[in-house]
Design a protein around this motif. Structure first.
Motif: not given
Length: 166
Positions: A133-139
């Motif tokens: 929700s705060v902009g992290f993307k699953m790596h």
């Protein structure tokens, strides 16, 4: 009610351990598996207050600690890695975890850090949603390295200021 982000050194030793213990009450296996690591975290930050006050803070509600976050700055400005990030059980689901995370991100990004990395577990769905929700993307997803660990997979998330890179 007033939320503040306070220095770790303003609280007594044992505060971080107590916060972690409470935050994971929903599954006793966390305390069984992680207690030693939690104690090491508490010991480290209370023995090194200069590091704690630069790379950690405690979230307080009306002066009572309700959570905390720590990060490892050793690879900055390339990246910082968020370590423990928790909120007391009775305060979960009220937005305090997201406020705490955003404050940590702001502090890390003020140091011109290009990436922030955080790892969570596959069973911690609310944490996954918060990071996304705060902009992290699953790596990536990866199996736990500890064969005695009850955790199936770890999920690494990246928040990147570099275009199209994670």
């Amino acid at each position: 009610m007033s939320v503040e982000f306070k220095k770790v050194s303003e609280f007594p030793r044992g505060t971080l351990l107590a916060l972690l213990t409470d935050a994971y009450l929903f599954d006793g296996r966390y305390e069984q598996s992680c207690h030693s690591d939690w104690q090491d975290c508490d010991d480290f930050f209370f023995e090194h207050s200069q590091i704690a006050d630069k790379c950690a803070f405690i979230t307080a509600l009306d002066d009572e600690p309700i959570g905390f976050v720590v990060w490892d700055p050793r690879n900055m400005p390339e990246y910082a890695e968020i370590g423990h990030n928790c909120i007391l059980s009775k305060y979960k689901g009220h937005g305090y975890g997201k406020l705490q995370l955003q404050e940590a991100m702001n502090r890390i990004l003020q140091e011109e850090t290009r990436k922030i990395i955080v790892t969570t577990n596959d069973d911690l769905i609310p944490a996954q949603r918060m990071y996304e929700s705060v902009g992290f993307k699953m790596h990536q997803r990866r199996n736990s390295q500890n064969v005695a660990d009850f955790i199936g997979e770890h999920i690494d998330y990246v928040y990147s200021l570099e275009r199209n890179q994670t």
